[in-house]
Design a protein around this motif. Structure first.
Motif, PDB file in Angstrom:
ATOM      1  N   HIS A 530       0.833  -1.205   0.000  1.00 45.54           N
ATOM      2  CA  HIS A 530       0.000   0.000   0.000  1.00 45.54           C
ATOM      3  C   HIS A 530       0.868   1.256   0.000  1.00 45.54           C
ATOM      4  O   HIS A 530       0.564   2.232  -0.691  1.00 45.54           O
ATOM      5  CB  HIS A 530      -0.915   0.005   1.220  1.00 45.54           C
ATOM      6  N   MET A 531       1.942   1.231   0.768  1.00 48.51           N
ATOM      7  CA  MET A 531       2.782   2.416   0.864  1.00 48.51           C
ATOM      8  C   MET A 531       3.503   2.688  -0.455  1.00 48.51           C
ATOM      9  O   MET A 531       3.656   3.841  -0.873  1.00 48.51           O
ATOM     10  CB  MET A 531       3.800   2.238   1.998  1.00 48.51           C
ATOM     11  N   LEU A 532       3.923   1.637  -1.148  1.00 47.62           N
ATOM     12  CA  LEU A 532       4.598   1.826  -2.430  1.00 47.62           C
ATOM     13  C   LEU A 532       3.671   2.482  -3.445  1.00 47.62           C
ATOM     14  O   LEU A 532       4.112   3.254  -4.304  1.00 47.62           O
ATOM     15  CB  LEU A 532       5.109   0.478  -2.956  1.00 47.62           C
ATOM     16  N   LYS A 533       2.373   2.170  -3.365  1.00 46.39           N
ATOM     17  CA  LYS A 533       1.409   2.799  -4.274  1.00 46.39           C
ATOM     18  C   LYS A 533       1.341   4.304  -4.032  1.00 46.39           C
ATOM     19  O   LYS A 533       1.019   5.073  -4.930  1.00 46.39           O
ATOM     20  CB  LYS A 533       0.017   2.184  -4.065  1.00 46.39           C
ATOM     21  N   ARG A 534       1.607   4.704  -2.789  1.00 41.83           N
ATOM     22  CA  ARG A 534       1.485   6.111  -2.423  1.00 41.83           C
ATOM     23  C   ARG A 534       2.771   6.913  -2.620  1.00 41.83           C
ATOM     24  O   ARG A 534       2.742   8.147  -2.572  1.00 41.83           O
ATOM     25  CB  ARG A 534       1.068   6.226  -0.952  1.00 41.83           C
ATOM     26  N   MET A 535       3.902   6.234  -2.819  1.00 42.81           N
ATOM     27  CA  MET A 535       5.183   6.936  -2.817  1.00 42.81           C
ATOM     28  C   MET A 535       5.295   7.886  -4.003  1.00 42.81           C
ATOM     29  O   MET A 535       4.934   7.554  -5.114  1.00 42.81           O
ATOM     30  CB  MET A 535       6.345   5.933  -2.820  1.00 42.81           C
ATOM     31  N   ASN A 536       5.779   9.063  -3.730  1.00 41.04           N
ATOM     32  CA  ASN A 536       5.931  10.059  -4.791  1.00 41.04           C
ATOM     33  C   ASN A 536       7.317  10.664  -4.742  1.00 41.04           C
ATOM     34  O   ASN A 536       8.106  10.336  -3.918  1.00 41.04           O
ATOM     35  CB  ASN A 536       4.871  11.160  -4.651  1.00 41.04           C
TER      36      ASN A 536
END
Length: 536
Positions: A530-536
Motif C-alpha cells: 500500500h505504501m509503495l502505491k502512495r510513494m511520490n
C-alpha cells in the motif's frame, strides 16, 4: 519467568551479535555458518527452544560440514531467514502467517482525517479488523495533499479541527472529485440540526455524531463502500460486456500518468479489434454478434492481470491498458491471448465457428502527450496488423527507451533479528516486482539520520522502530518531517502493542502508517505494498 529465561535471552543476544557482524561483510565462510548452526542446534534444545534447535539441525544437514567456499552474505541471510523468524517468534510472540483476516494489499481503502490521535487509533483498529486498509492522518493539510496518493474508497472527516475545518476539507475534495465518486462521511461531537444540514448541503454522503457505537459506524462505512462499487459499475461499465466503457478511459489514463511520474515505469496501451466482425453479424445475426462481444470481453478480463484495465472503446474495438509493462512484454501477452482465443468455439444453431482478433500496441513513455496521441499510434499498428493478414500483433514504432525506477527501503531497528526477517520480507516481495531495490539496514536512528544514503531526490520508504538507543524512532520521524523535502519519505512505524502514547505521537508527527509488534509477515508485506502505491 521460568528458570531458562535468562539463558534464552543470552542465547538470542549471541545470535543478534553474529547477525550484526554479518551485516558489515560481503562474504561469509561456509565454516562460519556451520559453526553458528551447530551452536544453535546444541544449545536451543537444552533451554527449551526445541523448534529452533530442530530447524538448525535440519539446516546443518543441508549445509554440510566439510566445505571451504565463501558465500555471499545476502544468500546466507536468505537461507537462514526461517530460522531467524523462529527466533523472533520466541522473542516476542507468534508471527504466524496463517491467521484469517490477513490483508493482501488490494482491500478497500478508508481515509480517516481527524486531529485527535486517540480517535484515529481506535477507529483504525476496528475498521482494519473488518478487512479494510485504513490510512489515518492527524493533519488535515497533509490529508488533502495526500489524497491522490492514498486513492481512498471512502473518506471520514471530523468537522472541528485546528488547522483546517472539516467543511474546508470537504469543499476541496468535492471540487477535485467532479469526475469521480468517493463517499464523504462527516463526524462531529456537534450534533446540532444546522451542522447536519450544512454537511449534507455541502455534499457529505453521511453524518455520524460523536460518540458513536463502533458496530453501527462499521455498518454505515460498509454501506458507503458498497454504494461506491455500485455507482462505479453503473457509470463506468459497458452495459453489454460488463467491462469499462470509454468514459473511464480518460480517468484511467490520468491515474497511469500519475503513477508514471512517481515510478517512471512504462505502461502499454493496446487497441484490439475482432477480425471480420461485420461478417459475424451478417451471417449469424446481431444476437450472436453480441454473444461474441460478451465472451471476448470476459475472455480478456479473465486472462489479463487483475490490475490491467479492459475498456470497450466502441463496436468490436477494445482498449487494454497494462501498467508497469513494456512493449516486448505486452507483445507476448497478446500473442498468447490471440492463440488461445482462436481455439474458442462459438455456436449458432447447428453451426460452430471461431473468431480471431488483431492487436496494435504502443508503449507509453511520455505521458505528457494526450491519450489521443497514443491511441493514434496503436491504431496505426492495428491497421498494419489488419493489412498483413489479421490475427496478429503489431508494435507501434518505438519511442525513446524507458527506464525502471529504483526504490530505496530503510530498515531502522536496534534488533538484528528483526532487521534480518524484515529484510527477507522486503527482498522476496521485490523479487516479484519490476523495480530495482536499494535496501539498507540501520541499527539505530542516529546511524540512519547521519547517513548520506537516503539524501537526494529519490523516494524512500522507512520501516522505523519506535524505541531505540541513541535516537528513538519518534526523534527520527520528527527530523524527517522537519526537512523541506519531507514528502520524499514514507514512514511505517513499528510499535509495541502497549505504546498508545507513542502511536498517538507518531500520528501527530506524520507517520504514514504503523504496525504493532509482534506482527504477521504478510501483514507487513501488505502495508508495504500500500505504501509503495502512495510513494511520490
Amino acid at each position: 519467568m521460568d528458570r531458562y529465561e535468562k539463558y534464552r535471552q543470552h542465547f538470542l543476544k549471541n545470535i543478534r551479535k553474529r547477525l550484526e557482524e554479518w551485516e558489515n561483510v560481503d562474504e561469509i565462510g561456509h565454516q562460519d555458518v556451520y559453526r553458528l548452526l551447530h551452536s544453535i542446534a546444541g544449545t536451543a534444545a537444552m533451554i527449551g527452544m526445541h523448534d529452533i534447535g530442530n530447524y538448525a539441525r535440519k539446516l546443518m544437514e543441508q549445509w554440510g560440514e566439510n566445505e571451504e567456499k565463501k558465500w555471499k552474505a545476502s544468500d546466507v541471510k536468505e537461507r537462514l531467514a526461517p530460522l531467524f523468524q523462529l527466533c523472533y517468534e520466541q522473542q516476542i510472540g507468534d508471527v504466524s502467517q496463517g491467521e484469517q483476516g490477513t490483508k493482501q494489499g488490494d482491500e478497500p481503502t478508508v481515509l480517516l482525517i481527524d486531529d485527535d490521535p486517540s480517535f484515529l487509533m481506535y477507529v483504525k483498529e476496528h475498521l482494519e479488523q473488518n478487512g479494510w486498509y485504513v490510512v489515518a492522518i492527524a493533519d488535515p493539510v497533509k490529508a488533502v495533499a495526500s489524497f491522490y496518493d492514498v486513492r481512498p474508497d471512502c473518506v471520514v472527516i471530523d468537522i472541528h479541527m485546528q488547522t483546517k475545518t472539516g467543511f474546508e476539507v470537504l469543499t476541496f475534495l468535492k471540487e477535485k472529485l467532479k469526475q469521480q465518486f468517493v463517499p464523504m462521511v462527516m463526524v462531529s461531537i456537534d450534533d446540532r440540526k444546522e451542522t447536519r444540514m450544512k454537511s449534507y448541503e455541502m455534499g457529505a454522503d453521511d453524518f455520524i455524531p460523536k460518540p458513536f457505537d463502533i458496530d453501527e459506524f462499521i455498518v454505515r462505512i460498509h454501506r458507503q463502500l458498497e454504494r461506491k462499487q455500485l455507482i462505479d459499475e453503473l457509470l463506468l461499465l459497458d452495459e453489454l460486456t460488463h467491462v469499462y466503457n470509454r468514459k473511464y478511459l480518460k480517468q484511467a489514463y490520468e491515474q497511469l500518468k500519475s503513477d508514471w511520474h512517481r515510478t517512471h515505469e512504462p505502461f502499454c496501451l493496446a487497441v484490439l479489434d475482432i477480425d471480420h466482425f461485420k461478417r459475424v453479424n451478417d451471417q449469424y445475426g446481431h444476437l450472436i454478434g453480441d454473444v461474441v462481444l460478451k465472451q471476448f470481453a470476459q475472455f480478456l478480463k479473465t486472462n489479463v492481470r487483475a490490475y490491467d484495465i479492459v475498456i470497450r472503446f466502441g463496436g468490436e474495438e477494445f482498449i487494454v491498458l497494462l501498467p508497469a509493462t513494456d512493449a516486448s512484454e505486452a507483445f507476448l501477452v497478446f500473442d498468447r491471448l490471440r492463440e488461445q482465443f482462436e481455439r474458442i468455439p462459438f455456436q449458432s444453431g447447428d453451426t460452430t465457428f471461431s473468431c480471431t482478433f488483431s492487436t496494435g500496441i504502443v508503449e507509453v513513455n511520455d505521458p505528457s502527450k494526450p491519450i489521443g496521441y497514443w491511441i493514434e499510434l496503436a491504431d496505426s499498428a492495428l491497421y498494419e496488423a489488419k493489412n498483413t493478414g489479421r490475427n496478429c500483433v503489431v508494435l507501434a514504432k518505438q519511442q525513446k527507451a524507458s527506464y525502471r525506477r529504483t526504490v530505496k527501503v530503510a530498515i531502522v531497528d536496534d534488533d538484528a533479528i528483526v532487521r534480518a526477517i524484515v529484510a527477507d520480507v522486503v527482498q522476496k516481495m521485490f523479487a516479484k516486482e519490476k523495480v530495482a531495490l536499494d535496501l539498507r539496514a540501520f541499527k539505530d536512528g542516529e546511524q540512519f539520520i547521519t547517513s548520506e544514503w537516503h539524501r537526494g531526490k529519490e523516494s524512500c520508504l522507512v520501516i522505523l522502530d519506535g524505541v531505540m538507543p541513541k535516537m528513538d524512532g519518534l526523534e527520527v520521524l520528527q527530523q524527517l518531517r522537519s526537512q523541506k523535502d519531507s514528502s520524499r519519505y514514507k514512514v511505517i512505524m513499528l510499535t509495541a502493542r502497549k505504546s498508545e502514547h507513542d502511536i498517538a505521537r507518531a500520528l501527530e508527527l506524520g507517520a504514514d502508517d504503523y504496525i504493532t509488534k509482534p506482527f504477521k509477515l504478510l501483514e507487513l508485506e501488505a502495508r508495504i505494498r500500500h505504501m509503495l502505491k502512495r510513494m511520490n
